[in-house]
Motif scaffolding. Sequence first.
Motif, PDB file in Angstrom:
ATOM      1  N   ALA A  85       0.611  -1.086   0.155  1.00  0.00           N
ATOM      2  CA  ALA A  85       0.118  -0.013   0.005  1.00  0.00           C
ATOM      3  C   ALA A  85       0.758   1.201   0.011  1.00  0.00           C
ATOM      4  N   ALA A  86       2.129   1.354   0.768  1.00  0.00           N
ATOM      5  CA  ALA A  86       2.914   2.294   0.552  1.00  0.00           C
ATOM      6  C   ALA A  86       3.656   2.352  -0.499  1.00  0.00           C
ATOM      7  N   ALA A  87       3.920   1.593  -1.014  1.00  0.00           N
ATOM      8  CA  ALA A  87       4.722   1.542  -2.424  1.00  0.00           C
ATOM      9  C   ALA A  87       3.573   2.052  -3.512  1.00  0.00           C
ATOM     10  N   GLN A  88       2.360   1.448  -3.393  1.00  0.00           N
ATOM     11  CA  GLN A  88       1.239   2.136  -4.575  1.00  0.00           C
ATOM     12  C   GLN A  88       0.946   3.660  -4.235  1.00  0.00           C
ATOM     13  N   ALA A  89       1.217   4.116  -3.211  1.00  0.00           N
ATOM     14  CA  ALA A  89       0.867   5.539  -2.676  1.00  0.00           C
ATOM     15  C   ALA A  89       1.972   6.455  -3.351  1.00  0.00           C
ATOM     16  N   ARG A  90       3.223   5.637  -3.219  1.00  0.00           N
ATOM     17  CA  ARG A  90       4.277   6.575  -3.897  1.00  0.00           C
ATOM     18  C   ARG A  90       4.834   6.218  -5.288  1.00  0.00           C
ATOM     19  N   GLY A  91       4.072   5.416  -5.992  1.00  0.00           N
ATOM     20  CA  GLY A  91       4.059   5.434  -7.504  1.00  0.00           C
ATOM     21  C   GLY A  91       5.137   4.368  -7.565  1.00  0.00           C
ATOM     22  N   ILE A  92       5.869   3.412  -6.549  1.00  0.00           N
ATOM     23  CA  ILE A  92       6.689   2.435  -6.649  1.00  0.00           C
ATOM     24  C   ILE A  92       6.165   1.261  -7.133  1.00  0.00           C
ATOM     25  N   LYS A  93       6.533   0.609  -8.096  1.00  0.00           N
ATOM     26  CA  LYS A  93       6.248  -0.829  -8.647  1.00  0.00           C
ATOM     27  C   LYS A  93       6.862  -2.025  -8.041  1.00  0.00           C
ATOM     28  N   VAL A  94       5.850  -2.889  -7.385  1.00  0.00           N
ATOM     29  CA  VAL A  94       6.373  -4.094  -6.590  1.00  0.00           C
ATOM     30  C   VAL A  94       6.199  -5.534  -7.501  1.00  0.00           C
ATOM     31  N   THR A  95       7.104  -6.116  -7.596  1.00  0.00           N
ATOM     32  CA  THR A  95       6.893  -7.176  -8.713  1.00  0.00           C
ATOM     33  C   THR A  95       7.462  -8.382  -7.801  1.00  0.00           C
ATOM     34  N   ALA A  96       7.234  -9.493  -8.293  1.00  0.00           N
ATOM     35  CA  ALA A  96       7.691 -10.993  -7.865  1.00  0.00           C
ATOM     36  C   ALA A  96       8.245 -11.844  -8.828  1.00  0.00           C
ATOM     37  N   ALA A  97       9.136 -12.669  -8.450  1.00  0.00           N
ATOM     38  CA  ALA A  97       9.650 -13.644  -9.121  1.00  0.00           C
ATOM     39  C   ALA A  97       8.628 -14.974  -9.351  1.00  0.00           C
ATOM     40  N   ALA A  98       7.298 -14.670  -9.962  1.00  0.00           N
ATOM     41  CA  ALA A  98       6.077 -15.640  -9.736  1.00  0.00           C
ATOM     42  C   ALA A  98       6.902 -17.002 -10.517  1.00  0.00           C
ATOM     43  N   GLY A  99       6.749 -18.244  -9.908  1.00  0.00           N
ATOM     44  CA  GLY A  99       7.011 -19.639 -10.422  1.00  0.00           C
ATOM     45  C   GLY A  99       8.481 -19.853 -10.270  1.00  0.00           C
ATOM     46  N   ALA A 100       9.198 -18.850 -10.121  1.00  0.00           N
ATOM     47  CA  ALA A 100      10.723 -19.309 -10.191  1.00  0.00           C
ATOM     48  C   ALA A 100      11.321 -20.499  -9.186  1.00  0.00           C
ATOM     49  N   ASN A 101      10.842 -20.431  -8.275  1.00  0.00           N
ATOM     50  CA  ASN A 101      10.964 -21.596  -7.313  1.00  0.00           C
ATOM     51  C   ASN A 101       9.867 -22.659  -6.990  1.00  0.00           C
ATOM     52  N   ALA A 102       9.077 -22.680  -7.935  1.00  0.00           N
ATOM     53  CA  ALA A 102       7.685 -23.488  -7.979  1.00  0.00           C
ATOM     54  C   ALA A 102       8.306 -24.949  -7.492  1.00  0.00           C
ATOM     55  N   ALA A 103       9.432 -25.354  -8.315  1.00  0.00           N
ATOM     56  CA  ALA A 103       9.809 -26.820  -8.475  1.00  0.00           C
ATOM     57  C   ALA A 103      10.287 -27.094  -7.030  1.00  0.00           C
ATOM     58  N   ALA A 104      11.241 -26.199  -6.640  1.00  0.00           N
ATOM     59  CA  ALA A 104      12.121 -26.392  -5.244  1.00  0.00           C
ATOM     60  C   ALA A 104      11.051 -26.588  -4.313  1.00  0.00           C
TER      61      ALA A 104
END
Length: 315
Positions: A85-104
Amino acid sequence: MTNKQVIIVTGADLAPEALALLGDYEIVFAGKTPQTADIVALAKEHNPVGIIVRYGSVTAEVMDAAPALKVISKHGTGTDTIDKAAAQARGIKVTAAAGANAAAVAEHALALMLACAKAVVQLDARMHAGHWDKATHKSVELNGLTIGLVGLGAIGRRFARMCDAIGMRVIGFDPFATDLPDYIEAVPLETIWEASDVISLQCPLTAENKEMVNASTLARCKRGVIIINTARGGLIDETALLEAVRSGRVSAAGLDSFAREPMSSPHIFQGQPGFVLSPHIGGVTSAAYINMGVAAATNTIAVLDKVREQAFGQQ
């Protein structure tokens, strides 16, 4: 001294393959176990354009210490340690490494389930102590039992395939899942508690599902259910789980995450029969380390490139 823009990594290292992608930036490491104050201090010193999150939390205070910050990129899938929420309010993009560790993570969930069902840890200790329990021990046969999965993203689906392969009935709950394979039966959350012989958590932690495994939901479970958690510790009321294991309501719990990490010591689970514990390393393999690093770096660069293009377009 360099004129390169800075990216902070809240950890002590990053895969060489990821660092190679970030060659246009100066990389500053925060150390093995950075606290929020450490990250704030580095943000004030370096005013980074990006933060790659491995450990610790990125709070509003961190963001305010870095006016140039454009992207917070998670080195993994769970973003609950980032104040979105704080990131959105400041125009900062939040990303995640979706699926990168799924097998592990799926493999680790399988390992914990098998360890619980087959009493691997206990039998190993007994054997090393000189005992031979063949005449008295009976393990749980998973073939034909029902596993209930909470969360059917990349990890949940991969784990579901493993469970199907060993002959388990797979039911799952995920309000956002679509196009499920035919071996996963979508059910309401209530059915997960009531119908499962094994319950495994593979969902993100949100305000809505905090401590979803609690005294009330555990009371609705089959007696002798196995609980597996490779997601987030906050999904479980730890005191309620301890009581459920002690009473036999839960026959065993395989846990890779905890309400507070690193897990405090002494902890209520330590030394308790029926618990198989690991230090949140389900996603920590050599391959996942590279995959998550590369994904985090790629996501970071993509956001910064877009910001740069927009800036040029406005000139």
